[in-house]
Scaffold this motif. Structure first.
Motif, PDB file in Angstrom:
ATOM      1  N   ARG A   1       0.846  -1.217   0.000  1.00 21.31           N
ATOM      2  CA  ARG A   1       0.000   0.000   0.000  1.00 21.31           C
ATOM      3  C   ARG A   1       0.870   1.252   0.000  1.00 21.31           C
ATOM      4  NH1 ARG A   1      -2.882  -2.714   3.874  1.00 21.31           N
ATOM      5  NH2 ARG A   1      -2.098  -1.417   5.553  1.00 21.31           N
ATOM      6  N   THR A   2       1.936   1.215   0.791  1.00 25.28           N
ATOM      7  CA  THR A   2       2.835   2.374   0.863  1.00 25.28           C
ATOM      8  C   THR A   2       3.496   2.608  -0.487  1.00 25.28           C
ATOM      9  OG1 THR A   2       3.274   1.806   3.161  1.00 25.28           O
ATOM     10  CG2 THR A   2       4.830   3.317   2.110  1.00 25.28           C
ATOM     11  N   TYR A   3       3.955   1.530  -1.075  1.00 25.05           N
ATOM     12  CA  TYR A   3       4.627   1.609  -2.379  1.00 25.05           C
ATOM     13  C   TYR A   3       3.678   2.161  -3.435  1.00 25.05           C
ATOM     14  CZ  TYR A   3       6.888  -0.313  -6.604  1.00 25.05           C
ATOM     15  OH  TYR A   3       7.456  -0.482  -7.843  1.00 25.05           O
ATOM     16  N   GLU A   4       2.462   1.637  -3.447  1.00 28.69           N
ATOM     17  CA  GLU A   4       1.493   2.094  -4.455  1.00 28.69           C
ATOM     18  C   GLU A   4       1.097   3.555  -4.221  1.00 28.69           C
ATOM     19  OE1 GLU A   4      -0.321  -2.181  -5.882  1.00 28.69           O
ATOM     20  OE2 GLU A   4      -1.473  -1.029  -4.436  1.00 28.69           O
ATOM     21  N   ALA A   5       1.033   3.936  -2.952  1.00 24.65           N
ATOM     22  CA  ALA A   5       0.695   5.342  -2.661  1.00 24.65           C
ATOM     23  C   ALA A   5       1.796   6.277  -3.161  1.00 24.65           C
ATOM     24  CB  ALA A   5       0.494   5.520  -1.161  1.00 24.65           C
ATOM     25  N   LEU A   6       2.994   5.741  -3.297  1.00 20.54           N
ATOM     26  CA  LEU A   6       4.109   6.546  -3.809  1.00 20.54           C
ATOM     27  C   LEU A   6       4.221   6.460  -5.331  1.00 20.54           C
ATOM     28  CD1 LEU A   6       6.705   5.574  -1.073  1.00 20.54           C
ATOM     29  CD2 LEU A   6       5.737   7.853  -1.463  1.00 20.54           C
ATOM     30  N   GLY A   7       3.257   5.823  -5.935  1.00 19.89           N
ATOM     31  CA  GLY A   7       3.249   5.740  -7.400  1.00 19.89           C
ATOM     32  C   GLY A   7       3.861   4.451  -7.939  1.00 19.89           C
ATOM     33  N   GLY A   8       4.290   3.562  -7.035  1.00 18.74           N
ATOM     34  CA  GLY A   8       4.877   2.300  -7.492  1.00 18.74           C
ATOM     35  C   GLY A   8       3.821   1.357  -8.030  1.00 18.74           C
ATOM     36  N   LYS A   9       4.262   0.524  -8.976  1.00 12.75           N
ATOM     37  CA  LYS A   9       3.312  -0.435  -9.568  1.00 12.75           C
ATOM     38  C   LYS A   9       3.952  -1.817  -9.521  1.00 12.75           C
ATOM     39  CE  LYS A   9       0.394   2.110 -12.763  1.00 12.75           C
ATOM     40  NZ  LYS A   9       0.654   3.391 -12.071  1.00 12.75           N
ATOM     41  N   ILE A  10       3.162  -2.786  -9.116  1.00 10.73           N
ATOM     42  CA  ILE A  10       3.635  -4.158  -9.123  1.00 10.73           C
ATOM     43  C   ILE A  10       2.960  -4.860 -10.279  1.00 10.73           C
ATOM     44  CG2 ILE A  10       3.787  -6.331  -7.855  1.00 10.73           C
ATOM     45  CD1 ILE A  10       3.795  -4.715  -5.288  1.00 10.73           C
ATOM     46  N   ASN A  11       3.754  -5.460 -11.164  1.00  8.81           N
ATOM     47  CA  ASN A  11       3.171  -6.129 -12.334  1.00  8.81           C
ATOM     48  C   ASN A  11       2.942  -7.596 -12.031  1.00  8.81           C
ATOM     49  OD1 ASN A  11       3.431  -3.757 -13.896  1.00  8.81           O
ATOM     50  ND2 ASN A  11       5.634  -4.209 -14.061  1.00  8.81           N
ATOM     51  N   SER A  12       1.904  -7.876 -11.272  1.00  5.49           N
ATOM     52  CA  SER A  12       1.680  -9.302 -10.982  1.00  5.49           C
ATOM     53  C   SER A  12       0.427  -9.775 -11.687  1.00  5.49           C
ATOM     54  CB  SER A  12       1.545  -9.514  -9.494  1.00  5.49           C
ATOM     55  OG  SER A  12       0.586  -8.639  -8.966  1.00  5.49           O
TER      56      SER A  12
END
Ligand code: URA
Length: 256
Positions: A245-256
């Motif tokens: 959640r923290t990563y995504e809130a920072l604009g990160g994207k996980i390609n799973s």
């Protein structure tokens, strides 16, 4: 939740709550409602025996490694003789993975397998770490993995304050070079060292911290501990979700 993620969670033996056909989603028990279990009880961490932090914050980047390139840093680590562990180690364990990764995983120190193979987290704990990463959508090679200590302490004893003091500038330079969006810190020793505290890991996990110039860090249990205490995998999973959640809130994207 997609089938692949479910399969990984099952592989981790983490119970997953899924919406029942036609019924409301069964709520998972709140993590906080579970009776806390005192985890990884241990003496004061390296460097904190007298209340003194293992590393004074100002020391971290004033070391002469602060301007080194990746290659210079790696050869400095491989040839390091700053602490007595260089005598007993087979080789220094520098770190592995994507040097521009969004996620950096930080553990404690190489064990016997890592010392032999020259790579962090390659034993059973490493396999569980890989599964944990996979469960959130990362392949091992998509993150950068390093330890507080680059040399194996004999008999898996805890790192000593002087070893941490000698070695940690290497890790902080690695953090600067990778420049991760998120740090996942695994285990009590790594967490207490990086946060300069003797607070038990049970109180450090489950929340967001910031280190090394404000970089977000989530603490979770060490995979070796999870192998011994699988009941804690549920909390580890909730820590991983906080990290995502923290990563995504920072604009990160996980390609799973
Ligand atoms: N435990 C760690 O903390 N690091 C490793 O590299 C292996 C086991």
């Amino acid at each position: 939740m997609n089938a692949r993620k479910l399969a990984y969670l099952n592989a981790l033996e983490i119970d997953v709550w899924q919406r029942r056909e036609g019924g409301p989603e069964a709520a998972p028990p709140s993590v906080d409602s579970v009776t806390p279990i005192e985890v990884e009880p241990a003496p004061a961490p390296a460097g904190l025996e007298n209340g003194a932090p293992a590393v004074a914050a100002g020391d971290l980047l004033s070391s002469d490694v602060s301007a080194l390139s990746w290659n210079e840093l790696e050869s400095r680590v491989r040839g390091c003789t700053l602490c007595p562990l260089h005598v007993s180690r087979t080789q220094a364990v520098f770190g592995v993975g994507d040097r521009q990764a969004d996620w950096m995983v930080i553990g404690e120190a190489p064990g016997a397998d890592e010392d032999r193979q020259g790579e962090p987290f390659v034993g059973r704990a490493g396999q569980l770490l890989n599964s944990m990463l996979k469960a959130v959508g990362f392949k091992r090679e998509q993150v950068f993995i390093a330890n507080i200590l680059k040399s194996r302490p004999p008999n898996n004893r805890d790192p000593r304050p002087e070893e941490v003091r000698a070695c940690i500038p290497y890790l902080f330079r690695q953090i600067e070079l990778v420049d991760p969006k998120l740090i996942l810190c695994v285990g009590r020793i790594a967490a207490q060292t990086l946060l300069e505290t003797d607070t038990p890991i049970g109180k450090l996990r489950g929340k967001l911290h910031h280190i090394a110039g404000g970089r977000p860090m989530v603490v979770t249990y060490h995979p070796a501990y999870l192998l011994r205490s699988p009941v804690e995998k549920r909390r580890a999973w909730s820590d991983l979700m906080l990290a995502v959640r923290t990563y995504e809130a920072l604009g990160g994207k996980i390609n799973s």
